[in-house]
Design a protein around this motif. Structure first.
Motif, mmCIF file in Angstrom:
data_model
loop_
_atom_site.group_PDB
_atom_site.id
_atom_site.type_symbol
_atom_site.label_atom_id
_atom_site.label_comp_id
_atom_site.label_asym_id
_atom_site.label_seq_id
_atom_site.Cartn_x
_atom_site.Cartn_y
_atom_site.Cartn_z
ATOM 1 N N LYS A 65 -4.731 2.970 -8.185
ATOM 2 C CA LYS A 65 -3.488 2.316 -8.598
ATOM 3 C C LYS A 65 -2.442 2.799 -7.671
ATOM 4 C CE LYS A 65 -0.309 1.183 -12.231
ATOM 5 N NZ LYS A 65 0.112 1.448 -13.697
ATOM 6 N N ASP A 66 -2.514 4.093 -7.406
ATOM 7 C CA ASP A 66 -1.416 4.697 -6.445
ATOM 8 C C ASP A 66 -1.904 5.898 -6.096
ATOM 9 O OD1 ASP A 66 -0.534 6.800 -8.363
ATOM 10 O OD2 ASP A 66 0.639 5.028 -9.135
ATOM 11 N N PHE A 67 -1.069 6.603 -5.053
ATOM 12 C CA PHE A 67 -1.809 7.925 -4.560
ATOM 13 C C PHE A 67 -1.709 9.121 -5.661
ATOM 14 C CE2 PHE A 67 -0.601 5.084 -1.258
ATOM 15 C CZ PHE A 67 -1.665 5.232 -0.381
ATOM 16 N N ALA B 100 -9.198 0.770 -1.944
ATOM 17 C CA ALA B 100 -8.077 -0.001 -2.649
ATOM 18 C C ALA B 100 -6.976 0.276 -3.283
ATOM 19 C CB ALA B 100 -8.915 -1.419 -3.219
ATOM 20 N N VAL B 101 -5.861 0.021 -2.749
ATOM 21 C CA VAL B 101 -4.611 0.324 -3.860
ATOM 22 C C VAL B 101 -4.297 -0.910 -4.447
ATOM 23 C CG1 VAL B 101 -2.196 1.167 -3.535
ATOM 24 C CG2 VAL B 101 -4.232 2.023 -1.888
ATOM 25 N N PHE C 103 -6.602 2.533 3.826
ATOM 26 C CA PHE C 103 -5.929 2.178 2.605
ATOM 27 C C PHE C 103 -5.470 0.713 2.774
ATOM 28 C CE2 PHE C 103 -6.060 6.812 2.423
ATOM 29 C CZ PHE C 103 -6.379 6.896 1.112
ATOM 30 N N GLU C 104 -5.860 -0.037 2.048
ATOM 31 C CA GLU C 104 -5.603 -1.562 1.911
ATOM 32 C C GLU C 104 -5.294 -1.869 0.372
ATOM 33 O OE1 GLU C 104 -4.712 -3.908 3.659
ATOM 34 O OE2 GLU C 104 -5.094 -3.321 5.649
ATOM 35 N N ASP C 105 -4.439 -3.257 0.540
ATOM 36 C CA ASP C 105 -4.263 -3.795 -0.843
ATOM 37 C C ASP C 105 -4.675 -5.172 -0.904
ATOM 38 O OD1 ASP C 105 -1.173 -5.295 -0.833
ATOM 39 O OD2 ASP C 105 -2.015 -4.565 0.755
ATOM 40 N N THR D 44 0.786 -1.095 0.081
ATOM 41 C CA THR D 44 0.211 0.010 0.122
ATOM 42 C C THR D 44 0.962 1.332 -0.047
ATOM 43 O OG1 THR D 44 -1.804 -0.934 1.247
ATOM 44 C CG2 THR D 44 -1.847 1.160 1.283
ATOM 45 N N CYS D 45 1.731 1.293 0.996
ATOM 46 C CA CYS D 45 2.743 2.499 1.083
ATOM 47 C C CYS D 45 4.047 2.467 0.506
ATOM 48 C CB CYS D 45 2.839 2.944 2.563
ATOM 49 S SG CYS D 45 1.395 3.447 3.420
#
Length: 222
Positions: free
Chosen positions: A212-214, A191-192, A171-173, A14-15
């Protein structure tokens, strides 16, 4: 952004987009233990998405105690940390800008992760996470706390923020992470997917957006 909300981040996947490094570390370590090559097919079938117990017992061919699994897993994590350092893996695209936005907006935030204490220490040092997070507020997969998909990590993070679950954005993947957040009472999950093949999280209970990303995130929509 609504300042009355709090934000909880998962970390791995996620990060930082580090899935391949976990897989590489397992492959390297299993080859050391078994003294046999691990093929791409073996990696796909028996490493990606598997628990440490499933990985180790499949390749070693015998049942392991929890203590042995923990010892072997830490050796794998040592290899993983060296790979992260070697390739200088960055934070997910757009994350720094978003964290700075939260900081300036005085939005409460923390991390709830299954990463172990050694890895989280490494992340704090490598990515200067103290700029955005208080170490004492971060919840890691250490001690006897049940890991995701159990909600305990999220329940602890919600308590750290001192807010009700219905004011939290997570935020979770992963399926396990989404389920953990939802079962902790969080109904606003993003969702990431930048590090994952799993693009079906948008259909899971509680997930209202998928990025997809931030860089795709518009804080004004919170």
């Amino acid at each position: 952004m609504n300042k009355d909300i709090g934000v909880i981040f998962d970390f791995n996947g996620t990060c930082i987009f580090d899935g391949k490094y976990h897989n590489m570390a397992w492959k390297t370590y299993i080859e050391e233990l078994s003294m046999k090559p691990v093929s791409d097919r073996d990696t796909s079938l028996w490493i990606i998405g598997k628990t440490p117990k499933e990985i180790l017992e499949h390749f070693l061919g015998y049942e392991l105690s929890d203590n042995m699994i923990n010892q072997f897993s830490e050796e794998k994590e040592r290899i993983y940390r060296s790979l992260i350092a070697k390739d200088d893996v960055p934070l997910a695209p757009g994350l720094k800008d978003f964290l700075n936005y939260l900081l300036l907006a005085q939005v409460k935030r923390t991390i709830a992760t299954t990463a172990n204490l050694e890895n989280m220490n490494m992340y704090f040092e490598r990515y200067n996470l103290e700029l955005w997070f208080k170490w004492e507020d971060v919840v890691v997969g250490a001690g006897n706390i049940p890991l995701k998909p159990h909600p305990d990590l999220y329940l602890a993070a919600i308590e750290k923020l001192g807010m009700s679950a219905d004011h939290i954005v997570a935020f979770e993947d992963s399926d396990a992470g989404v389920r953990a957040a939802y079962d902790a009472g969080i109904r606003h999950i993003i969702a990431v997917t930048g590090d994952s093949w799993n693009t079906g999280l948008i259909t899971k209970p509680g997930v209202y957006a998928q990025i997809k990303d931030f860089t795709e995130l518009n804080p004004d929509n919170f």
